[in-house]
Design an enzyme around this catalytic site. Structure first.
Site, short mmCIF file in Angstrom:
data_model
loop_
_atom_site.label_atom_id
_atom_site.label_comp_id
_atom_site.label_asym_id
_atom_site.label_seq_id
_atom_site.Cartn_x
_atom_site.Cartn_y
_atom_site.Cartn_z
N CYS A 209 37.06 11.24 -16.21
CA CYS A 209 37.73 12.54 -16.29
C CYS A 209 36.74 13.68 -16.00
O CYS A 209 35.52 13.53 -16.17
CB CYS A 209 38.27 12.76 -17.70
N GLU B 165 36.25 16.40 -17.71
CA GLU B 165 35.55 16.91 -18.89
C GLU B 165 34.29 16.11 -19.18
O GLU B 165 33.24 16.66 -19.50
CB GLU B 165 36.45 16.83 -20.13
N CYS C 50 37.81 12.12 -23.96
CA CYS C 50 37.08 13.37 -23.66
C CYS C 50 36.91 14.20 -24.92
O CYS C 50 35.85 14.80 -25.14
CB CYS C 50 37.79 14.16 -22.58
N CYS D 122 42.17 14.14 -22.66
CA CYS D 122 42.48 12.84 -23.28
C CYS D 122 41.61 12.63 -24.52
O CYS D 122 40.62 13.34 -24.76
CB CYS D 122 42.29 11.71 -22.28
N ASN E 270 37.39 15.28 -11.95
CA ASN E 270 37.66 13.85 -12.14
C ASN E 270 37.26 13.07 -10.90
O ASN E 270 37.42 13.52 -9.76
CB ASN E 270 39.11 13.59 -12.56
N GLU F 50 37.73 9.30 -9.35
CA GLU F 50 38.50 8.06 -9.50
C GLU F 50 37.86 6.92 -8.72
O GLU F 50 36.91 7.12 -7.96
CB GLU F 50 39.95 8.32 -9.07
N1 THU Z 1 42.17 13.55 -16.10
C1 THU Z 1 41.12 14.37 -16.34
O1 THU Z 1 40.14 14.39 -15.57
N2 THU Z 1 41.15 15.15 -17.44
C2 THU Z 1 42.24 15.31 -18.24
O2 THU Z 1 42.19 16.12 -19.16
C3 THU Z 1 43.45 14.52 -18.00
C4 THU Z 1 43.32 13.45 -16.98
C5 THU Z 1 42.17 12.75 -14.87
C6 THU Z 1 41.94 11.29 -15.04
C7 THU Z 1 42.57 10.74 -13.76
O3 THU Z 1 41.65 10.87 -12.70
C8 THU Z 1 43.72 11.72 -13.48
O4 THU Z 1 43.41 12.91 -14.20
C9 THU Z 1 45.08 11.20 -13.89
O5 THU Z 1 45.07 10.75 -15.18
#
Ligand code: THU
Length: 161
Positions: free
Chosen positions: A73, A75, A115, A112, A62, A64
């Site tokens: 994310c 994925e 994804c 999520c 991920n 940000e």
């Molecule tokens: N996140 C992911 O990368 N994948 C997931 O399956 C769940 C959430 C990330 C998004 C964000 O950077 C952090 O986790 C918190 O939501």
């Protein structure tokens, strides 16, 4: 009246030692990818590793951003990287895991909806199921046989004119 069906049957591995070697390898690549997350705001580090039909593994984490919705994310980072590098190679399996720095994640991370939708696109594109491996830092590991099981009856290209 008639019933619509769901395909779902999820395998649950209670112990890491039960995992087939190929799955354990892919999961450790996802774990490694999680260490490369840029999770400056949530501190929740997620890693994904996609095994392609040609044997190549593409990972993602991920990423940000101070403008929160601009982040992505793990994925989707992995899926878009894989499809950019190998546009004609189907995805065989994706392993996903996460690190919660506050307290170890004891259940499998849950991708999520966005994804799931993105992964489903590649499942449809290649008409090949993508196996999904979900893990936490401890606890059980789930194995789904396709993305469709994670997002049944979703929208897809077939609805478009
Ligand atoms: N996140 C992911 O990368 N994948 C997931 O399956 C769940 C959430 C990330 C998004 C964000 O950077 C952090 O986790 C918190 O939501």
């Amino acid at each position: 009246m008639k019933n619509l069906t769901l395909k779902s049957e999820v395998l649950v591995y209670e112990e890491r030692s039960e995992l087939p070697e190929e799955m354990a390898n892919l999961l450790s690549q996802a774990e490694e990818a999680a260490t490369r997350a840029y999770a400056h705001y949530s501190h929740f580090q997620v890693g994904a590793a996609i095994l392609l039909n040609n044997g190549v593994v593409v990972t993602g984490s991920n990423q940000e951003n101070a403008v929160y919705p601009c982040g992505l994310c793990a994925e989707r980072t992995a899926a878009f990287a894989a499809s950019s590098r190998f546009p004609e190679v189907p995805f065989h399996t994706i392993a996903i895991t996460a690190v919660n720095p506050v307290e170890p994640l004891s259940k499998p991370v849950s991708p999520c909806g966005s994804c799931r939708q993105v992964l489903f696109e590649y499942e449809q594109k290649f008409n090949q199921p993508i196996e999904v491996i979900l893990s936490g830092q401890t606890g059980p590991v789930y194995r789904f046989s396709c993305v469709e099981d994670l997002l049944p009856y979703t929208f897809h290209a077939g609805f478009l004119p």
